[in-house]
Design an enzyme around this catalytic site. Structure first.
Site, PDB file in Angstrom:
ATOM      1  N   ARG A   1      62.607   3.016  73.749  1.00 32.96           N
ATOM      2  CA  ARG A   1      61.797   2.717  72.560  1.00 32.96           C
ATOM      3  C   ARG A   1      61.920   1.233  72.211  1.00 32.96           C
ATOM      4  NH1 ARG A   1      63.875   7.176  68.360  1.00 32.96           N
ATOM      5  NH2 ARG A   1      63.787   5.343  67.017  1.00 32.96           N
TER       6      ARG A   1
ATOM      7  N   ARG B   1      68.615  -2.492  62.395  1.00 30.79           N
ATOM      8  CA  ARG B   1      68.590  -1.114  61.892  1.00 30.79           C
ATOM      9  C   ARG B   1      69.959  -0.703  61.364  1.00 30.79           C
ATOM     10  NH1 ARG B   1      66.293   2.085  66.777  1.00 30.79           N
ATOM     11  NH2 ARG B   1      66.327   3.861  65.378  1.00 30.79           N
TER      12      ARG B   1
ATOM     13  N   ARG C   1      66.555   8.688  53.672  1.00 30.92           N
ATOM     14  CA  ARG C   1      67.216   7.473  54.145  1.00 30.92           C
ATOM     15  C   ARG C   1      67.431   6.484  53.005  1.00 30.92           C
ATOM     16  NH1 ARG C   1      65.292   7.932  59.881  1.00 30.92           N
ATOM     17  NH2 ARG C   1      66.516   6.495  61.115  1.00 30.92           N
TER      18      ARG C   1
ATOM     19  N   LYS D   1      71.964  12.529  65.514  1.00 30.55           N
ATOM     20  CA  LYS D   1      71.342  13.453  64.558  1.00 30.55           C
ATOM     21  C   LYS D   1      70.273  14.320  65.225  1.00 30.55           C
ATOM     22  CE  LYS D   1      69.748  10.133  61.964  1.00 30.55           C
ATOM     23  NZ  LYS D   1      70.226   8.994  62.768  1.00 30.55           N
TER      24      LYS D   1
ATOM     25  N   ARG E   1      69.509   5.265  75.448  1.00 30.87           N
ATOM     26  CA  ARG E   1      68.593   6.352  75.058  1.00 30.87           C
ATOM     27  C   ARG E   1      67.248   6.176  75.754  1.00 30.87           C
ATOM     28  NH1 ARG E   1      67.691   8.019  68.889  1.00 30.87           N
ATOM     29  NH2 ARG E   1      67.157   5.821  68.587  1.00 30.87           N
TER      30      ARG E   1
HETATM   31  P1  ADP Z   1      66.780   7.192  64.862  1.00 34.70           P
HETATM   32  O1  ADP Z   1      66.680   8.595  65.383  1.00 34.70           O
HETATM   33  O2  ADP Z   1      67.131   6.229  65.924  1.00 34.70           O
HETATM   34  O3  ADP Z   1      67.654   7.080  63.656  1.00 34.70           O
HETATM   35  P2  ADP Z   1      64.187   7.681  63.785  1.00 34.70           P
HETATM   36  O4  ADP Z   1      63.350   8.229  64.858  1.00 34.70           O
HETATM   37  O5  ADP Z   1      64.792   8.630  62.815  1.00 34.70           O
HETATM   38  O6  ADP Z   1      65.316   6.774  64.430  1.00 34.70           O
HETATM   39  O7  ADP Z   1      63.374   6.599  62.976  1.00 34.70           O
HETATM   40  C1  ADP Z   1      62.702   5.534  63.609  1.00 34.70           C
HETATM   41  C2  ADP Z   1      62.134   4.602  62.541  1.00 34.70           C
HETATM   42  O8  ADP Z   1      61.177   5.322  61.738  1.00 34.70           O
HETATM   43  C3  ADP Z   1      63.153   4.063  61.534  1.00 34.70           C
HETATM   44  O9  ADP Z   1      63.834   2.920  62.010  1.00 34.70           O
HETATM   45  C4  ADP Z   1      62.236   3.751  60.342  1.00 34.70           C
HETATM   46  O10 ADP Z   1      61.496   2.557  60.555  1.00 34.70           O
HETATM   47  C5  ADP Z   1      61.245   4.905  60.389  1.00 34.70           C
HETATM   48  N1  ADP Z   1      61.696   6.037  59.544  1.00 34.70           N
HETATM   49  C6  ADP Z   1      62.067   7.281  59.969  1.00 34.70           C
HETATM   50  N2  ADP Z   1      62.434   8.051  58.924  1.00 34.70           N
HETATM   51  C7  ADP Z   1      62.301   7.274  57.816  1.00 34.70           C
HETATM   52  C8  ADP Z   1      62.563   7.479  56.428  1.00 34.70           C
HETATM   53  N3  ADP Z   1      63.032   8.656  55.955  1.00 34.70           N
HETATM   54  N4  ADP Z   1      62.315   6.451  55.580  1.00 34.70           N
HETATM   55  C9  ADP Z   1      61.841   5.272  56.015  1.00 34.70           C
HETATM   56  N5  ADP Z   1      61.600   5.007  57.307  1.00 34.70           N
HETATM   57  C10 ADP Z   1      61.825   5.985  58.212  1.00 34.70           C
HETATM   58  P1  ADP Z   2      69.740   9.853  66.353  1.00 33.90           P
HETATM   59  O1  ADP Z   2      68.739  10.941  66.187  1.00 33.90           O
HETATM   60  O2  ADP Z   2      70.863   9.928  65.360  1.00 33.90           O
HETATM   61  O3  ADP Z   2      69.112   8.490  66.373  1.00 33.90           O
HETATM   62  P2  ADP Z   2      70.007  10.800  69.126  1.00 33.90           P
HETATM   63  O4  ADP Z   2      70.268  12.251  68.978  1.00 33.90           O
HETATM   64  O5  ADP Z   2      68.657  10.388  69.565  1.00 33.90           O
HETATM   65  O6  ADP Z   2      70.439  10.022  67.770  1.00 33.90           O
HETATM   66  O7  ADP Z   2      71.121  10.203  70.115  1.00 33.90           O
HETATM   67  C1  ADP Z   2      71.120   8.817  70.480  1.00 33.90           C
HETATM   68  C2  ADP Z   2      71.427   8.673  71.969  1.00 33.90           C
HETATM   69  O8  ADP Z   2      72.796   9.053  72.214  1.00 33.90           O
HETATM   70  C3  ADP Z   2      70.591   9.584  72.859  1.00 33.90           C
HETATM   71  O9  ADP Z   2      70.347   8.910  74.078  1.00 33.90           O
HETATM   72  C4  ADP Z   2      71.458  10.817  73.076  1.00 33.90           C
HETATM   73  O10 ADP Z   2      71.179  11.448  74.320  1.00 33.90           O
HETATM   74  C5  ADP Z   2      72.871  10.211  73.058  1.00 33.90           C
HETATM   75  N1  ADP Z   2      73.873  11.098  72.437  1.00 33.90           N
HETATM   76  C6  ADP Z   2      73.708  11.935  71.384  1.00 33.90           C
HETATM   77  N2  ADP Z   2      74.870  12.569  71.067  1.00 33.90           N
HETATM   78  C7  ADP Z   2      75.805  12.092  71.942  1.00 33.90           C
HETATM   79  C8  ADP Z   2      77.217  12.357  72.140  1.00 33.90           C
HETATM   80  N3  ADP Z   2      77.886  13.218  71.354  1.00 33.90           N
HETATM   81  N4  ADP Z   2      77.829  11.688  73.130  1.00 33.90           N
HETATM   82  C9  ADP Z   2      77.149  10.788  73.917  1.00 33.90           C
HETATM   83  N5  ADP Z   2      75.832  10.500  73.780  1.00 33.90           N
HETATM   84  C10 ADP Z   2      75.157  11.143  72.810  1.00 33.90           C
END
Ligand code: ADP
Ligand code: ADP
Ligand code: ZN
Length: 214
Positions: free
Chosen positions: A160, A171, A88, A13, A127
């Protein structure tokens, strides 16, 4: 243009939201980034959020919703935005809908980046994040030029805490229970589009721009 990114943690995302923001000239709003910035600054909001994030749980709606609504009322959001990591939960989606309806507005696109759980553990384990500027890398699929160093700002990259395998499983469970129902919710609103998130990053982006238009 108001866009929501849906998908499991690690689905890509953030990667796609950054590119969308650049192409369409709208802000990229990541609730996770806002929480991490608060943790770094040691604010009260950050302290509260950290308790939950470290356990792989969602930060409570009463903290998260107000923070996001404040953000989208700022001046840079007047031509739209791409939301990454919000909503979420169903109550978050309903609060957002209501706040937009009060202004005579609505979400234009909810994009589900679909990646099966098997692929997620690999994505998250590889990541690497820059906690200074928010850039994200992957050791295999999006490696930085120099090992462990952010291309954008030169800071050190980290795995992280919540990307460690134990927390990733938690998660994913939370995602299936609380966030996945949003796919049906936005389908019901007629704005849902799904893309195959297992494709390479560039192909995923092409699928998305095909939906959003030039
Ligand atoms: P990822 O990109 O791996 O999905 P995020 O950076 O979006 O993770 O979120 C990291 C953490 O921050 C989540 O696991 C949650 O604990 C918190 N968080 C982020 N956005 C929300 C939301 N909209 N509602 C509740 N918790 C959130
Ligand atoms: P989210 O915001 O949904 O948690 P990220 O954009 O941070 O996800 O992506 C999670 C991990 O996967 C990162 O290390 C990113 O560089 C990698 N990644 C993202 N998109 C792709 C893809 N299409 N193919 C392979 N790796 C990816
Ligand atoms: Zn950086």
């Amino acid at each position: 243009m108001k866009i929501i990114m849906l998908g499991a943690p690690g689905a890509g995302k953030g990667t796609q939201a950054k590119r969308i923001a650049e192409k369409y000239g709208i802000p990229h709003i990541s609730t996770g980034d806002i929480f991490r910035a608060n943790i770094k600054e040691g604010t009260e909001l950050g302290l509260k959020a950290k308790e939950y994030m470290d356990q792989g749980l969602l930060v409570p709606d009463e903290v998260t919703i107000g923070m996001l609504l404040d953000r989208i009322h700022q001046a840079d959001c007047k031509n739209g935005y791409v939301l990454d990591g919000f909503p979420r939960t169903i109550p978050q989606a309903e609060s957002l809908n209501k706040a937009l309806a009060d202004m005579g507005e609505a979400i234009d696109f909810a994009i589900d980046v679909d990646v099966p759980d098997e692929n997620i553990v690999n994505r998250m384990g590889g990541r690497r994040a820059c906690l200074k500027c928010g850039a994200t890398y992957h050791v295999e699929y999006a490696a930085p030029k120099a090992d462990g160093v952010c291309d954008a700002c030169g800071s050190g990259l980290v795995l992280r805490d919540d990307d460690k395998p134990e927390t990733v499983q938690k998660r994913l469970t939370v995602y299936h229970d609380q966030t996945q129902p949003l796919i049906e919710y936005y389908k019901g609103q007629g704005v849902l589009h799904s893309v195959d998130g297992t494709q390479a990053m560039e192909a995923v982006f092409e699928s998305i721009t095909g939906i959003l238009g030039a």
